[in-house]
Design a protein around this motif. Structure first.
Motif, PDB file in Angstrom:
ATOM      1  N   GLU A  57     -13.819  25.524  -2.996  1.00 47.26           N
ATOM      2  CA  GLU A  57     -15.000  26.118  -2.569  1.00 47.26           C
ATOM      3  C   GLU A  57     -14.865  26.814  -1.278  1.00 47.26           C
ATOM      4  O   GLU A  57     -15.751  27.394  -0.896  1.00 47.26           O
ATOM      5  N   LEU A  58     -13.472  26.608  -0.737  1.00 47.09           N
ATOM      6  CA  LEU A  58     -13.587  27.266   0.397  1.00 47.09           C
ATOM      7  C   LEU A  58     -12.644  28.783   0.765  1.00 47.09           C
ATOM      8  O   LEU A  58     -11.746  28.671  -0.330  1.00 47.09           O
ATOM      9  N   VAL A  59     -12.526  29.018   1.795  1.00 42.78           N
ATOM     10  CA  VAL A  59     -11.619  30.283   2.158  1.00 42.78           C
ATOM     11  C   VAL A  59     -10.786  29.762   3.099  1.00 42.78           C
ATOM     12  O   VAL A  59     -11.164  29.154   4.179  1.00 42.78           O
ATOM     13  N   MET A  72      -8.722  32.515  -1.518  1.00 47.87           N
ATOM     14  CA  MET A  72     -10.237  32.572  -1.813  1.00 47.87           C
ATOM     15  C   MET A  72     -10.516  31.720  -2.653  1.00 47.87           C
ATOM     16  O   MET A  72     -10.687  31.752  -4.005  1.00 47.87           O
ATOM     17  N   GLY A  73     -10.928  30.288  -2.640  1.00 46.47           N
ATOM     18  CA  GLY A  73     -10.965  29.241  -3.309  1.00 46.47           C
ATOM     19  C   GLY A  73     -11.811  29.459  -4.522  1.00 46.47           C
ATOM     20  O   GLY A  73     -11.466  29.085  -5.702  1.00 46.47           O
ATOM     21  N   PRO A  74     -13.069  30.001  -4.399  1.00 44.53           N
ATOM     22  CA  PRO A  74     -13.905  30.377  -5.397  1.00 44.53           C
ATOM     23  C   PRO A  74     -13.224  31.110  -6.528  1.00 44.53           C
ATOM     24  O   PRO A  74     -13.808  31.431  -7.825  1.00 44.53           O
ATOM     25  N   GLN A  81     -13.020  27.747   5.886  1.00 46.16           N
ATOM     26  CA  GLN A  81     -14.499  28.079   5.890  1.00 46.16           C
ATOM     27  C   GLN A  81     -15.024  28.267   4.756  1.00 46.16           C
ATOM     28  O   GLN A  81     -14.490  28.682   3.639  1.00 46.16           O
ATOM     29  N   HIS A  82     -16.327  27.740   4.588  1.00 41.77           N
ATOM     30  CA  HIS A  82     -16.965  28.004   3.359  1.00 41.77           C
ATOM     31  C   HIS A  82     -17.473  29.388   3.357  1.00 41.77           C
ATOM     32  O   HIS A  82     -17.495  30.320   4.197  1.00 41.77           O
ATOM     33  N   ARG A  83     -17.075  29.895   2.062  1.00 45.15           N
ATOM     34  CA  ARG A  83     -17.264  31.478   2.172  1.00 45.15           C
ATOM     35  C   ARG A  83     -18.882  31.887   2.091  1.00 45.15           C
ATOM     36  O   ARG A  83     -19.698  31.349   1.681  1.00 45.15           O
TER      37      ARG A  83
END
Length: 537
Positions: free
Chosen positions: A376-378, A392-394, A418-420
């Motif tokens: 979910e995260l960067v 880039m998690g997603p 951080q959350h994208r």
């Protein structure tokens, strides 16, 4: 007439990206009121007319050598820096808000650097973790206690901003060492003037061409002698550096000499430049050489790009260095989450600009959360740039996530997450479909600080992800740039629809001016939701 703009002309069929803030159009598909005049003018162009203008802009870029370097690309290092001629627009009110927030932020960061290299009050009072700051790879213990000539450390700042789905600008990160890219701001404007002159005039856009003069004034203001007696130079690593074109452009437009390390020498703690008429004293150096290579006496002893004894002259107060060595501790990505606290501590004010909530992997609870939510995260390495060292998690694969899991567990201090954030979009020319399409972008404004305070260049460098679906705006990974138009106030804050004359006539007049200005240089090294620091893409 306003509501009909998307249905005809240049914006025919344009659909804002769901879930993102579109800079030009509202959720109803109509231009935002503050941009009505400009959207009407721009939208009156046909796709064929705009395609011709875009072609002329690209020819100008090619002819004038507006390039950047990608050392890791085996196909060749020199690349033409892509420019989308569709501008990114900012209202007068939005810019006024950003300007206040940028100046506040840079002022607090400067005070933080003075404190960290001085009494370290903020660390003693535990408002910012001591181990985090003093353990940063960018903290230079050897310059502790040195006061910069002129009293300024951050002469040139580049602050990267993004805009979230609610339309709120957020600081993504700070660039306080050798921020690059301002040459593109000036060259993009020059090309816009030459290719779309009537549109730019009627849109009532704030000027940017005075930046070199303001930069020269800033440099002279911190001189150890009077500004009128000051000799300033631009120090470059040389023509093989990725940002060399920017170095030469800024030196030329400021009227300063462009020098390399062999052109300078230090005698009795004073810096001199070699000239055909003999040595001449130098009082200010705008250095575009990384501080690790700046002086082999103090930093890397094998450096051939530095000037031996330069830091002795700096410590003696005989030469000002812009930017000051040691600034990297303030733009360390792990220090970034504490900037709002710095503003409160040093200024007694609430931060004007928002930030992106950030997890520090050096903290046990944060690290545990990051490892459980990698998809979910960067995730960013605090010491990387240009979109490198980032997950880039997603959009990542299971193998990539496992690789970063191991990295984080091995060196947690080196990573943040951080959350994208869904970046804002703006109409961007797609040559394949010959139409305007929404593409994600960010913004890097530039702030100059001298003895008398700070000044922000209206707008800054807009970087755009030209690839559909991409969040990466840095040019080394498929990004480009736009001219950033800060519109002058129209009194009531909204633009009135113009009485449109023939845009094809204006276009034909501009086509006779097919060459743009000249300046390349390394594009700033970041990805939106990515990272950025110094020169290399």
């Amino acid at each position: 007439m306003l509501q009909e703009i998307p249905g005809a002309g240049l914006f025919a069929g344009y659909t804002p990206l769901p879930g993102a803030y579109d800079e030009l159009f509202g959720p109803d598909g109509a231009p935002r009121p503050e941009f009505l005049r400009t959207a009407t003018l721009l939208g009156a162009l046909t796709p064929s007319e705009f395609a011709r203008a875009q072609q002329l802009a690209e020819i100008a870029l090619l002819n004038q050598g507006v390039t950047f370097s990608v050392y890791a690309d085996q196909r060749g290092a020199e690349k033409i820096f892509p420019l989308c001629l569709m501008p990114r627009m900012l209202s007068a009110a939005a810019w006024a808000h950003l300007e206040r927030g940028l100046e506040q932020r840079v002022r607090a960061l400067g005070m933080f650097l003075d404190d960290v290299y001085g009494e370290q009050r903020i660390l003693k009072e535990e408002r910012v973790p001591r181990d985090l700051v003093l353990g940063s790879g960018q903290y230079l213990k050897r310059i502790h206690g040195l006061a910069p000539p002129g009293g300024v450390r951050i002469h040139i700042a580049g602050v990267d901003l993004i805009r979230d789905p609610d339309g709120t600008f957020r600081v993504l990160e700070d660039n306080l060492r050798t921020p690059s890219g301002v040459s593109y701001v000036l060259e993009n404007r020059l090309i816009s003037k030459r290719v779309l002159p009537h549109l730019l005039d009627k849109a009532r856009v704030e000027r940017v061409d005075h930046y070199p003069a303001r930069l020269a004034e800033t440099l002279r203001s911190v001189s150890p002698v009077s500004p009128g007696s000051t000799s300033a130079v631009v120090l470059t690593p040389g023509p093989y550096n990725s940002a060399y074109f920017e170095h030469s452009f800024l030196a030329r437009t400021m009227g300063l000499e462009l020098v390399q390390a062999p052109d300078l020498f230090v005698d009795q703690d004073q810096v001199f430049v070699r000239t055909t008429r003999g040595p001449r004293r130098v009082h200010v150096i705008y250095r575009r050489t990384d501080e690790a290579f700046l002086d082999p006496e103090v930093f890397r002893p094998d450096s051939l790009l530095g000037v031996r004894g330069l830091m002795r002259a700096y410590a003696a107060g005989n030469v000002a260095l812009a930017n000051a060595p040691g600034n990297g501790v303030a733009d360390d990505k792990a220090v970034y989450p504490f900037v709002p606290e710095m503003i409160r501590y040093y200024l007694g004010e609430e931060p004007i600009l928002e930030q992106v909530p950030t997890y520090l992997c050096m903290r046990d609870d944060d690290r545990r959360y990051v490892l459980e939510h990698l998809e979910e995260l960067v995730v960013k390495a605090v010491d990387e740039a240009g979109g490198y060292g980032m997950l880039m998690g997603p959009q990542s694969t299971a193998a990539q996530r496992e690789e970063f899991r191991a990295r984080i567990q091995a060196t947690p201090r080196r990573y943040i997450a951080q959350h994208r954030v869904e970046l804002s979009t703006s109409p961007t020319w797609d040559p394949a479909t010959r139409s305007a399409v929404p593409r994600r972008l960010d913004l890097r404004p530039y702030v100059l600080t001298g003895r008398d305070g700070s000044w922000a260049l209206p707008g800054g460098l807009t970087r755009v992800a030209l690839v559909a679906g991409s969040y990466v705006v840095n040019s080394s990974q498929g990004g480009g740039s736009k001219d950033t138009w800060v519109l002058k106030s129209a009194g009531n804050g909204a633009q009135r629809p113009p009485s449109i004359q023939s845009q094809s006539q204006s276009q034909s007049q501009s086509q006779s001016q097919s060459s743009g200005g000249a300046a390349g240089g390394a594009p700033p090294s970041d990805a939106a939701s990515g990272s950025a620091t110094t020169e290399a893409p």
